[in-house]
Design a protein around this motif. Structure first.
Motif, PDB file in Angstrom:
ATOM      1  N   GLU A 102     -23.350 -13.349 -20.381  1.00  0.00           N
ATOM      2  CA  GLU A 102     -22.994 -13.410 -21.810  1.00  0.00           C
ATOM      3  C   GLU A 102     -24.025 -14.237 -22.573  1.00  0.00           C
ATOM      4  OE1 GLU A 102     -18.942 -14.727 -21.669  1.00  0.00           O
ATOM      5  OE2 GLU A 102     -18.325 -12.771 -20.853  1.00  0.00           O
ATOM      6  N   ASP A 121     -23.227 -11.338  -9.392  1.00  0.00           N
ATOM      7  CA  ASP A 121     -21.998 -10.592  -9.643  1.00  0.00           C
ATOM      8  C   ASP A 121     -22.439  -9.163 -10.006  1.00  0.00           C
ATOM      9  OD1 ASP A 121     -19.817  -9.327 -10.765  1.00  0.00           O
ATOM     10  OD2 ASP A 121     -19.013 -11.171 -11.645  1.00  0.00           O
ATOM     11  N   GLU A 164     -20.660 -13.481 -14.836  1.00  0.00           N
ATOM     12  CA  GLU A 164     -20.322 -12.866 -16.132  1.00  0.00           C
ATOM     13  C   GLU A 164     -20.674 -13.842 -17.264  1.00  0.00           C
ATOM     14  OE1 GLU A 164     -18.790  -9.811 -16.921  1.00  0.00           O
ATOM     15  OE2 GLU A 164     -19.064 -10.458 -18.992  1.00  0.00           O
ATOM     16  N   ALA A 209     -20.619  -7.375 -12.804  1.00  0.00           N
ATOM     17  CA  ALA A 209     -20.958  -7.894 -14.140  1.00  0.00           C
ATOM     18  C   ALA A 209     -22.327  -7.368 -14.577  1.00  0.00           C
ATOM     19  CB  ALA A 209     -20.937  -9.413 -14.124  1.00  0.00           C
ATOM     20  N   ARG A 247     -21.734  -3.914 -15.779  1.00  0.00           N
ATOM     21  CA  ARG A 247     -21.042  -3.896 -17.083  1.00  0.00           C
ATOM     22  C   ARG A 247     -22.007  -4.192 -18.210  1.00  0.00           C
ATOM     23  NH1 ARG A 247     -16.911  -6.316 -14.362  1.00  0.00           N
ATOM     24  NH2 ARG A 247     -17.538  -8.441 -14.859  1.00  0.00           N
ATOM     25  N   HIS A 248     -22.985  -5.093 -17.943  1.00  0.00           N
ATOM     26  CA  HIS A 248     -23.933  -5.481 -18.993  1.00  0.00           C
ATOM     27  C   HIS A 248     -25.148  -4.556 -19.021  1.00  0.00           C
ATOM     28  CE1 HIS A 248     -22.184  -9.381 -20.382  1.00  0.00           C
ATOM     29  NE2 HIS A 248     -21.522  -9.218 -19.256  1.00  0.00           N
TER      30      HIS A 248
END
Ligand SMILES: NC(=O)C1=CN([C@@H]2O[C@H](COP(=O)(O)OP(=O)(O)OC[C@H]3O[C@@H](n4cnc5c(N)ncnc54)[C@H](O)[C@@H]3O)[C@@H](O)[C@H]2O)C=CC1
Ligand SMILES: O=CC(=O)O
Length: 313
Positions: free
Chosen positions: A68, A87, A64, A90, A93-94
């Protein structure tokens, strides 16, 4: 990405002039700015925040926190099969698409698995050590006499790209091939339950990805289901097999021999493994031939081009 700018693709594979793999990925990624960076320097690269794609190998970790920093990323393209360092939640999510490239790794990795099977069956390491130590004084001794593979049963755990190639080679040697994998299928040789496969396997070879389901898949209980004198080979991922339990069974002679290309905490190889007899240890060498490495890199670059499609300059 600013309008009209060319998409930036970061590459953590050691490719390009002066590297072990003199492949020019700009040929496969026309319209992109391709930057070859070391794996360690990925987040520090000045264009990390602008990069829309990453080409990496199967050892790459992405968390994660990394995502970012790599805030413009749209595609991660693995030049290899395993995605266990990522991950996955993650990435989702992105909104990052993950591609891998199992097909080009299959030939070299299956050949290496076959080499480990042959080395184990004929006790090649121990026999060579005997010669080098000047202990060969006549006909080979019982302890390095090994076994025939013809007529033996090869049990494949997982039946994807690598296992299918290994299975074909094993059939050519006169072995019976059985396999198990996640879903039911009616292919010849398919065995529904892992326990039944283990009971039948004179040679067991692991070819599943590392997932929460496959972590610890072959532990002490499973190893004890193998016939006495069986061979175990793991070219998949270290944590799929309990290597300590394997060593116990090599030490007490329940298993004939084994071969490992992968470990729990690479590149660390535990002292127990180094001290265990009849165990061949390789340094995650599966796909490491120039032909295969080039095909893996080019396939991964092609996957980026496919995913970026019209976004390229
Ligand atoms: N030693 C090395 O250098 C290399 C190691 N590998 C490792 O080998 C693994 C397999 O590679 P490929 O054959 O290319 O993968 P693949 O994706 O073609 O095949 C994987 C197989 O595992 C089966 N599977 C998945 N989860 C399972 C489960 N819980 N139980 C039983 N079967 C399950 C799938 O159904 C499929 O048959 C890779 O994920 C990677 O970890 C791959 C390439 C090189
Ligand atoms: O371990 C190598 C891979 O491609 O997976």
């Amino acid at each position: 990405m600013p309008p009209h700018a060319r998409p930036v693709v970061l590459v953590t594979l050691p490719v390009g002039p002066g590297s072990g793999l003199p492949v020019d990925l700009t040929v496969d990624l026309p319209g992109c700015d391709v930057r070859v960076v070391g794996a360690a320097g990925l987040l520090e690269h000045p264009e990390a925040g602008e990069a829309v794609a990453l080409v990496c190998n199967a050892q790459q970790r992405l968390t994660e926190h990394d995502l970012e920093r790599l805030r413009s990323l749209k595609v991660v393209s693995v030049a290899g099969a395993g995605t266990d360092g990522m991950d996955l939640a993650a990435l989702e999510r992105h909104g990052v698409v993950l591609r891998n490239a199992p097909a080009p790794t299959a030939v070299a990795t299956a050949e290496l698995a076959l080499a480990l099977v042959l080395m184990a069956a004929r006790q090649v390491d121990a026999a060579q050590a005997m010669v080098r130590a000047g202990k060969w004084t006549g006909l080979p001794f019982d302890e390095v006499s090994g076994r025939d593979l013809e007529g033996a049963t090869l049990g494949l755990v997982g039946f994807g790209h690598i296992a299918q190639r290994l299975g074909a080679a094993a059939r050519a040697l006169g072995m019976r091939v059985r396999h198990t994998h996640r879903s039911s299928c009616d292919e010849p040789g398919h065995v529904e339950h892992l326990d039944d496969l283990l009971r039948a396997s004179d040679v067991l070879s692991l070819h599943v990805p590392l997932t929460e389901e496959t972590r610890g898949l072959v532990g002490p209980r499973e190893l004890d289901l193998l016939p006495p004198g069986a061979i175990v080979v793991n070219t998949a991922r270290g944590p799929v097999l309990d290597a300590e339990a394997l060593c116990d069974r090599l030490d007490d002679g329940r298993l004939l021999a084994a071969g490992l290309d992968v470990y729990d905490d690479e590149p660390h190889v535990p002292a127990r493994l180094l001290a265990t007899p009849r165990l061949t240890l390789l340094p995650h060498l599966g796909s490491a031939t120039p032909q295969t490495r080039e095909a893996m890199a080019r396939t991964a670059a092609r996957h980026v081009a496919e995913e970026l499609g019209g976004d390229r300059g």
